[in-house]
Design a protein around this motif. Structure first.
Motif, mmCIF file in Angstrom:
data_model
loop_
_atom_site.group_PDB
_atom_site.id
_atom_site.type_symbol
_atom_site.label_atom_id
_atom_site.label_comp_id
_atom_site.label_asym_id
_atom_site.label_seq_id
_atom_site.Cartn_x
_atom_site.Cartn_y
_atom_site.Cartn_z
ATOM 1 N N GLN A 1 11.505 -6.182 5.125
ATOM 2 C CA GLN A 1 11.458 -4.890 5.806
ATOM 3 C C GLN A 1 10.861 -3.834 4.877
ATOM 4 O O GLN A 1 11.351 -3.649 3.755
ATOM 5 C CB GLN A 1 12.859 -4.464 6.242
ATOM 6 C CG GLN A 1 13.561 -5.458 7.155
ATOM 7 C CD GLN A 1 12.989 -5.484 8.556
ATOM 8 O OE1 GLN A 1 12.458 -4.486 9.044
ATOM 9 N NE2 GLN A 1 13.076 -6.640 9.206
ATOM 10 N N VAL A 2 9.823 -3.137 5.339
ATOM 11 C CA VAL A 2 9.156 -2.100 4.543
ATOM 12 C C VAL A 2 9.017 -0.846 5.395
ATOM 13 O O VAL A 2 8.631 -0.924 6.565
ATOM 14 C CB VAL A 2 7.762 -2.566 4.072
ATOM 15 C CG1 VAL A 2 7.037 -1.435 3.328
ATOM 16 C CG2 VAL A 2 7.874 -3.792 3.191
ATOM 17 N N ARG A 3 9.327 0.312 4.810
ATOM 18 C CA ARG A 3 9.160 1.586 5.503
ATOM 19 C C ARG A 3 8.225 2.479 4.702
ATOM 20 O O ARG A 3 8.395 2.627 3.489
ATOM 21 C CB ARG A 3 10.511 2.287 5.709
ATOM 22 C CG ARG A 3 11.424 1.575 6.687
ATOM 23 C CD ARG A 3 12.730 2.312 6.893
ATOM 24 N NE ARG A 3 13.582 1.621 7.841
ATOM 25 C CZ ARG A 3 13.547 1.802 9.160
ATOM 26 N NH1 ARG A 3 12.701 2.703 9.668
ATOM 27 N NH2 ARG A 3 14.342 1.130 9.957
ATOM 28 N N LEU A 4 7.256 3.081 5.384
ATOM 29 C CA LEU A 4 6.323 4.017 4.761
ATOM 30 C C LEU A 4 6.493 5.391 5.398
ATOM 31 O O LEU A 4 6.633 5.501 6.624
ATOM 32 C CB LEU A 4 4.878 3.515 4.915
ATOM 33 C CG LEU A 4 4.576 2.193 4.200
ATOM 34 C CD1 LEU A 4 3.157 1.739 4.489
ATOM 35 C CD2 LEU A 4 4.798 2.326 2.699
ATOM 36 N N ARG A 5 6.447 6.439 4.560
ATOM 37 C CA ARG A 5 6.824 7.781 5.006
ATOM 38 C C ARG A 5 5.654 8.751 5.124
ATOM 39 O O ARG A 5 5.886 9.949 5.231
ATOM 40 C CB ARG A 5 7.850 8.360 4.020
ATOM 41 C CG ARG A 5 9.099 7.504 3.845
ATOM 42 C CD ARG A 5 9.981 7.554 5.072
ATOM 43 N NE ARG A 5 11.238 6.831 4.878
ATOM 44 C CZ ARG A 5 12.227 6.802 5.762
ATOM 45 N NH1 ARG A 5 12.094 7.472 6.890
ATOM 46 N NH2 ARG A 5 13.316 6.098 5.530
ATOM 47 N N CYS A 6 4.410 8.260 5.091
ATOM 48 C CA CYS A 6 3.258 9.151 5.112
ATOM 49 C C CYS A 6 2.408 8.907 6.360
ATOM 50 O O CYS A 6 2.549 7.899 7.040
ATOM 51 C CB CYS A 6 2.395 8.961 3.863
ATOM 52 S SG CYS A 6 3.284 9.307 2.323
ATOM 53 N N THR A 7 1.500 9.834 6.639
ATOM 54 C CA THR A 7 0.620 9.691 7.798
ATOM 55 C C THR A 7 -0.627 8.886 7.469
ATOM 56 O O THR A 7 -1.392 8.554 8.370
ATOM 57 C CB THR A 7 0.194 11.073 8.333
ATOM 58 O OG1 THR A 7 -0.448 11.814 7.284
ATOM 59 C CG2 THR A 7 1.406 11.857 8.833
ATOM 60 N N GLN A 8 -0.834 8.568 6.193
ATOM 61 C CA GLN A 8 -1.944 7.701 5.818
ATOM 62 C C GLN A 8 -1.653 7.065 4.466
ATOM 63 O O GLN A 8 -0.906 7.601 3.653
ATOM 64 C CB GLN A 8 -3.265 8.476 5.776
ATOM 65 C CG GLN A 8 -3.304 9.637 4.805
ATOM 66 C CD GLN A 8 -4.636 10.352 4.848
ATOM 67 O OE1 GLN A 8 -5.698 9.734 4.939
ATOM 68 N NE2 GLN A 8 -4.595 11.671 4.801
ATOM 69 N N GLY A 9 -2.260 5.898 4.250
ATOM 70 C CA GLY A 9 -2.049 5.179 3.006
ATOM 71 C C GLY A 9 -2.642 3.784 3.100
ATOM 72 O O GLY A 9 -3.510 3.522 3.934
ATOM 73 N N TRP A 10 -2.151 2.876 2.244
ATOM 74 C CA TRP A 10 -2.673 1.520 2.263
ATOM 75 C C TRP A 10 -1.559 0.511 2.022
ATOM 76 O O TRP A 10 -0.498 0.830 1.475
ATOM 77 C CB TRP A 10 -3.805 1.321 1.243
ATOM 78 C CG TRP A 10 -3.507 1.792 -0.156
ATOM 79 C CD1 TRP A 10 -3.909 2.964 -0.724
ATOM 80 C CD2 TRP A 10 -2.738 1.112 -1.178
ATOM 81 N NE1 TRP A 10 -3.446 3.059 -2.017
ATOM 82 C CE2 TRP A 10 -2.736 1.935 -2.324
ATOM 83 C CE3 TRP A 10 -2.080 -0.106 -1.218
ATOM 84 C CZ2 TRP A 10 -2.085 1.571 -3.498
ATOM 85 C CZ3 TRP A 10 -1.420 -0.475 -2.392
ATOM 86 C CH2 TRP A 10 -1.435 0.364 -3.511
ATOM 87 N N VAL A 11 -1.841 -0.721 2.466
ATOM 88 C CA VAL A 11 -0.912 -1.844 2.313
ATOM 89 C C VAL A 11 -1.677 -2.999 1.701
ATOM 90 O O VAL A 11 -2.801 -3.315 2.127
ATOM 91 C CB VAL A 11 -0.320 -2.257 3.680
ATOM 92 C CG1 VAL A 11 0.488 -3.547 3.542
ATOM 93 C CG2 VAL A 11 0.539 -1.140 4.251
ATOM 94 N N ARG A 12 -1.092 -3.676 0.711
ATOM 95 C CA ARG A 12 -1.723 -4.826 0.068
ATOM 96 C C ARG A 12 -0.670 -5.918 -0.098
ATOM 97 O O ARG A 12 0.334 -5.734 -0.778
ATOM 98 C CB ARG A 12 -2.310 -4.431 -1.289
ATOM 99 C CG ARG A 12 -3.154 -5.543 -1.932
ATOM 100 C CD ARG A 12 -3.966 -4.981 -3.093
ATOM 101 N NE ARG A 12 -4.869 -5.979 -3.653
ATOM 102 C CZ ARG A 12 -4.603 -6.706 -4.732
ATOM 103 N NH1 ARG A 12 -3.447 -6.545 -5.362
ATOM 104 N NH2 ARG A 12 -5.475 -7.581 -5.183
ATOM 105 N N TRP A 13 -0.898 -7.057 0.549
ATOM 106 C CA TRP A 13 0.048 -8.152 0.559
ATOM 107 C C TRP A 13 -0.621 -9.360 -0.089
ATOM 108 O O TRP A 13 -1.487 -9.990 0.491
ATOM 109 C CB TRP A 13 0.445 -8.453 2.004
ATOM 110 C CG TRP A 13 1.549 -9.416 2.290
ATOM 111 C CD1 TRP A 13 1.576 -10.292 3.330
ATOM 112 C CD2 TRP A 13 2.778 -9.607 1.598
ATOM 113 N NE1 TRP A 13 2.739 -11.013 3.322
ATOM 114 C CE2 TRP A 13 3.501 -10.613 2.265
ATOM 115 C CE3 TRP A 13 3.337 -9.022 0.450
ATOM 116 C CZ2 TRP A 13 4.749 -11.052 1.830
ATOM 117 C CZ3 TRP A 13 4.574 -9.462 0.022
ATOM 118 C CH2 TRP A 13 5.273 -10.454 0.705
#
Length: 296
Positions: free
Chosen positions: A42-54
């Motif tokens: 489970q991951v939560r992000l708190r911004c209106t833009q960004g990036w994810v790297r898995w």
């Protein structure tokens, strides 16, 4: 015995797996000791833009986009896969069901958008793909950038999936007056060239600007040209629009406004400058302007 490469990869994986990065961006790894493929991270992000790297996707990830906003106006989510996107597929979570958004190995230079499910918090589900028989697990990296937009109108030029409606009609006076206040960039200049890209269904407008009023980031760059007696400064940049809008070159000055998405400019309202002046001065006399605009 483990090779030096395997030991280094193991160390890197442990480091990445515990790196929450920041509220906007997230990097994780499934190549770590004790990873249970049956557990959904489970991951939560708190911004209106960004990036994810898995890196080395080995278990599913449920990614909740929950920005700290005072309103719930951002109802559209867009993601842009990296050129080397692979190792997992991205699903939208709607009412407990999953809908495929991006397939593993997606290579198109495309942005995918979808509407949030009513009042529910937008959620993505990252599903790892089975390892290939060739053993090239080390090349599996799933990454993308994301943006949360205010509404469908803000996303009309950004993505072509998920049923987002597009519109190529000219802006009316009210929309134009709002555009000069709320756009990510406002420049006055000329159309230098237009290039059409049927494969991506977009057109790219090359702009030579004589006045940069503002921009959110460095989309337009200053250029110096030597004249007969002194150097002349101008601004140069490119603006994207949809191919279906059939934009054509035009003479004279235009006022270009629009939004920035994933480091690219997208065209909003673009009237001829003389027409904009007429609209603005009429609204100014009636005290109907939403913001002050420098006239020169």
């Amino acid at each position: 015995m483990f090779s030096k490469e395997m030991i280094w990869l193991h160390f890197l994986a442990l480091l990445l797996r515990h790196c929450a990065a920041d509220p906007c961006n997230w990097t994780g790894s499934g190549f770590a000791a004790g990873v249970d493929s049956r557990i959904v991270l489970q991951v939560r992000l708190r911004c209106t833009q960004g990036w994810v790297r898995w890196v080395f996707p080995g278990q599913a990830v449920r990614l909740v986009l929950e920005p700290n906003l005072s309103s719930n106006l951002r109802t559209t989510v867009c993601i842009k896969p990296s050129p080397s996107f692979g190792g997992a597929s991205v699903f939208i979570e709607r009412a407990g069901e999953l809908e495929l958004l991006v397939t593993d190995g997606e290579r198109q230079r495309q942005v995918f958008c979808f509407r949030a499910d009513g009042a529910r918090t937008p959620a993505l589900y990252l599903q790892p793909s089975p390892l290939q028989s060739d053993g090239h697990w080390s090349r599996r990296t799933m990454s993308f950038r994301y943006e949360l937009l205010r509404n469908r109108r803000a996303a009309r030029n950004v993505g072509h999936s998920s049923g987002i409606q597009t519109s190529c009609r000219p802006c009316n006076d009210t929309e134009l007056l709002m555009a000069i206040c709320n756009s990510d960039f406002v420049v006055r200049g000329y159309i230098k060239n237009i290039t059409h890209y049927p494969e991506s269904q977009t057109s790219l407008v090359e702009v030579s600007a004589v006045r940069l009023y503002w921009q959110r980031s460095g989309l337009f760059n200053r250029q110096e040209a030597s004249g007969a007696s002194e150097s002349v400064s101008s601004w140069h940049g490119h603006i994207n629009t949809l191919l279906q809008c059939h934009i054509k070159p035009g003479d004279g000055e235009f006022l270009f406004t629009g939004s920035e998405h994933f480091g690219e400019a997208w065209l909003g309202c673009a009237p001829r400058y003389k027409d904009f002046l007429s609209v603005y001065k009429t609204a100014q006399a009636a005290r109907l302007n939403s913001c002050d605009f420098p006239l020169d």
